[in-house]
Design an enzyme around this catalytic site. Structure first.
Site, mmCIF file in Angstrom:
data_model
loop_
_atom_site.group_PDB
_atom_site.id
_atom_site.type_symbol
_atom_site.label_atom_id
_atom_site.label_comp_id
_atom_site.label_asym_id
_atom_site.label_seq_id
_atom_site.Cartn_x
_atom_site.Cartn_y
_atom_site.Cartn_z
ATOM 1 N N THR A 17 28.435 -28.040 121.669
ATOM 2 C CA THR A 17 29.026 -27.587 122.927
ATOM 3 C C THR A 17 28.210 -27.969 124.158
ATOM 4 O O THR A 17 28.664 -27.763 125.280
ATOM 5 C CB THR A 17 29.212 -26.058 122.914
ATOM 6 O OG1 THR A 17 27.943 -25.422 122.696
ATOM 7 C CG2 THR A 17 30.183 -25.643 121.820
ATOM 8 N N THR A 20 25.379 -33.277 126.013
ATOM 9 C CA THR A 20 24.967 -34.408 125.174
ATOM 10 C C THR A 20 25.694 -34.373 123.835
ATOM 11 O O THR A 20 26.199 -35.402 123.357
ATOM 12 C CB THR A 20 23.448 -34.385 124.937
ATOM 13 O OG1 THR A 20 22.778 -34.420 126.204
ATOM 14 C CG2 THR A 20 23.009 -35.582 124.107
ATOM 15 N N LYS A 46 29.640 -19.420 119.677
ATOM 16 C CA LYS A 46 31.036 -19.819 119.891
ATOM 17 C C LYS A 46 31.818 -20.048 118.594
ATOM 18 O O LYS A 46 32.628 -20.965 118.509
ATOM 19 C CB LYS A 46 31.085 -21.079 120.755
ATOM 20 C CG LYS A 46 30.495 -20.879 122.148
ATOM 21 C CD LYS A 46 30.670 -22.102 123.031
ATOM 22 C CE LYS A 46 30.113 -21.848 124.424
ATOM 23 N NZ LYS A 46 30.293 -23.007 125.316
ATOM 24 N N ILE A 99 18.427 -36.120 116.860
ATOM 25 C CA ILE A 99 18.331 -37.013 118.011
ATOM 26 C C ILE A 99 17.371 -36.464 119.059
ATOM 27 O O ILE A 99 16.774 -37.213 119.827
ATOM 28 C CB ILE A 99 19.729 -37.212 118.646
ATOM 29 C CG1 ILE A 99 20.757 -37.623 117.579
ATOM 30 C CG2 ILE A 99 19.673 -38.242 119.759
ATOM 31 C CD1 ILE A 99 20.446 -38.909 116.862
ATOM 32 N N GLU A 101 14.718 -35.289 121.633
ATOM 33 C CA GLU A 101 13.398 -35.778 122.033
ATOM 34 C C GLU A 101 12.579 -34.631 122.603
ATOM 35 O O GLU A 101 13.122 -33.717 123.212
ATOM 36 C CB GLU A 101 13.552 -36.879 123.086
ATOM 37 C CG GLU A 101 12.245 -37.472 123.580
ATOM 38 C CD GLU A 101 12.453 -38.583 124.596
ATOM 39 O OE1 GLU A 101 11.447 -39.165 125.048
ATOM 40 O OE2 GLU A 101 13.624 -38.860 124.940
ATOM 41 N N GLU A 212 5.717 -49.860 115.367
ATOM 42 C CA GLU A 212 5.047 -49.580 116.629
ATOM 43 C C GLU A 212 3.571 -49.352 116.375
ATOM 44 O O GLU A 212 3.157 -49.086 115.243
ATOM 45 C CB GLU A 212 5.643 -48.327 117.297
ATOM 46 C CG GLU A 212 7.057 -48.512 117.801
ATOM 47 C CD GLU A 212 7.561 -47.280 118.530
ATOM 48 O OE1 GLU A 212 6.962 -46.202 118.369
ATOM 49 O OE2 GLU A 212 8.550 -47.388 119.273
ATOM 50 N N HIS A 250 5.886 -47.092 122.127
ATOM 51 C CA HIS A 250 6.584 -45.829 122.186
ATOM 52 C C HIS A 250 5.626 -44.745 122.649
ATOM 53 O O HIS A 250 4.442 -44.779 122.350
ATOM 54 C CB HIS A 250 7.141 -45.481 120.796
ATOM 55 C CG HIS A 250 8.187 -44.432 120.819
ATOM 56 N ND1 HIS A 250 7.905 -43.116 120.987
ATOM 57 C CD2 HIS A 250 9.545 -44.510 120.715
ATOM 58 C CE1 HIS A 250 9.015 -42.402 120.974
ATOM 59 N NE2 HIS A 250 10.022 -43.231 120.813
#
Length: 292
Positions: A17, A20, A46, A99, A101, A212, A250
């Site tokens: 909700t 993003t 919700k 996802i 961050e 990295e 990174h």
């Protein structure tokens, strides 16, 4: 087939909700078989509501029982994201893609400890997600740049995941599955875990591996590739100086005690038989040359 997800995967969104979560759930639902794949959302405040026809449940366990979803994608804000992963692990989902961050390292340390011995696999956090082109995407990657094919991609860098895919497409090479594993110091699947899956996947002929600076994950993977991999692998390390003179890396990458530098990683990868490039613009061409 593909690794981890395909057109038969059923997915719930934790944090559906929020802005993003809504945006990317919509984008994923509208990609390929997404309308069949995205079947539930979770928001404890919700339950009983829906997002554009996707029903919302109070808990991950309820969403799993009602919808049959075995995979979760998390867009929950950083202070609460580790707890969202914990809930998905407790519900015994097969796979969780986080996802989000900026999750505190202490939170992720606790979560990784709780995951020991559990069935759930974790991709991320701080990652673009995973896509099996023309079947399903779970995450924030642009779906239109991908096409179904036989090259696997695994990367710690989201941006360089997209760059590798774009270069493969320029060479006429589609992808079997692409995974952005994230660059945080405490995360889920490593290069080695994904490489093992690609090695056992009949739909994957070769792999692009993007690492990295920081840590030793790439070196560990390279040594496994040397001893076990049956398919060609090409590699690049973000953190090496790019042609324009800028350094690529990174925010989560940390070099400790002189270990984990780009040059050290590239040297180990070369010693282990991985074809490497020090120019990020050459990943696609290098893979194409290896296939020849």
């Amino acid at each position: 087939m593909a690794i981890l997800i395909d057109k038969n995967t059923r997915v719930m969104t934790q944090g559906i909700t929020g802005k993003t979560g809504q945006f990317h759930t919509r984008m994923c639902r509208d990609y390929a078989n997404g309308k069949n794949c995205f079947v539930a959302g979770v928001n404890p405040k919700k339950p009983g509501e829906d997002f554009e026809g996707i029903p919302i449940y109070a808990t991950v366990k309820e969403a799993k029982q009602a919808s049959g979803a075995t995979v979760s994608v998390i867009y929950v804000p950083p202070p609460f994201a580790a707890a969202a992963i914990d809930e998905a692990v407790e519900a015994e989902l097969d796979l969780v893609i986080c996802i989000t961050e900026g999750i505190p390292v202490r939170d992720m340390l606790r979560t990784r400890y709780k995951m020991q011995g559990r069935k759930t696999r974790l991709i991320g956090p701080n990652c673009p997600g995973i896509i099996t082109p023309d079947e399903i995407k779970i995450g924030i990657m642009p779906g239109h740049i991908h096409k179904k094919g036989r090259i696997g991609v695994v990367s710690r860098s989201g941006t360089l995941t997209y760059e590798a895919v774009a270069q493969l497409m320029e060479q006429g090479l589609g992808q079997s599955t692409c995974i952005g594993i994230g660059g945080d110091p405490v995360n889920g699947l490593k290069h080695l875990d994904v490489m093992q899956l690609f090695n056992n996947d009949d739909a994957t002929d070769a792999v692009v591996m993007v690492g990295e600076i920081g840590g030793s994950d790439e070196e560990d993977c390279a040594r496994w590739v040397r001893d076990n991999m049956q398919k060609p692998v090409v590699g690049f390390i973000a953190g090496v100086t790019a042609p324009a003179g800028k350094r690529m890396g990174h925010a989560g990458a940390i070099i400790s005690g002189g270990k984990g530098t780009a040059q050290e990683k590239l040297a180990v990868m070369e010693e282990c038989g991985i074809k490497v490039t020090r120019n990020p613009a050459e990943m696609g061409k290098l893979l194409k040359s290896v296939l020849r």
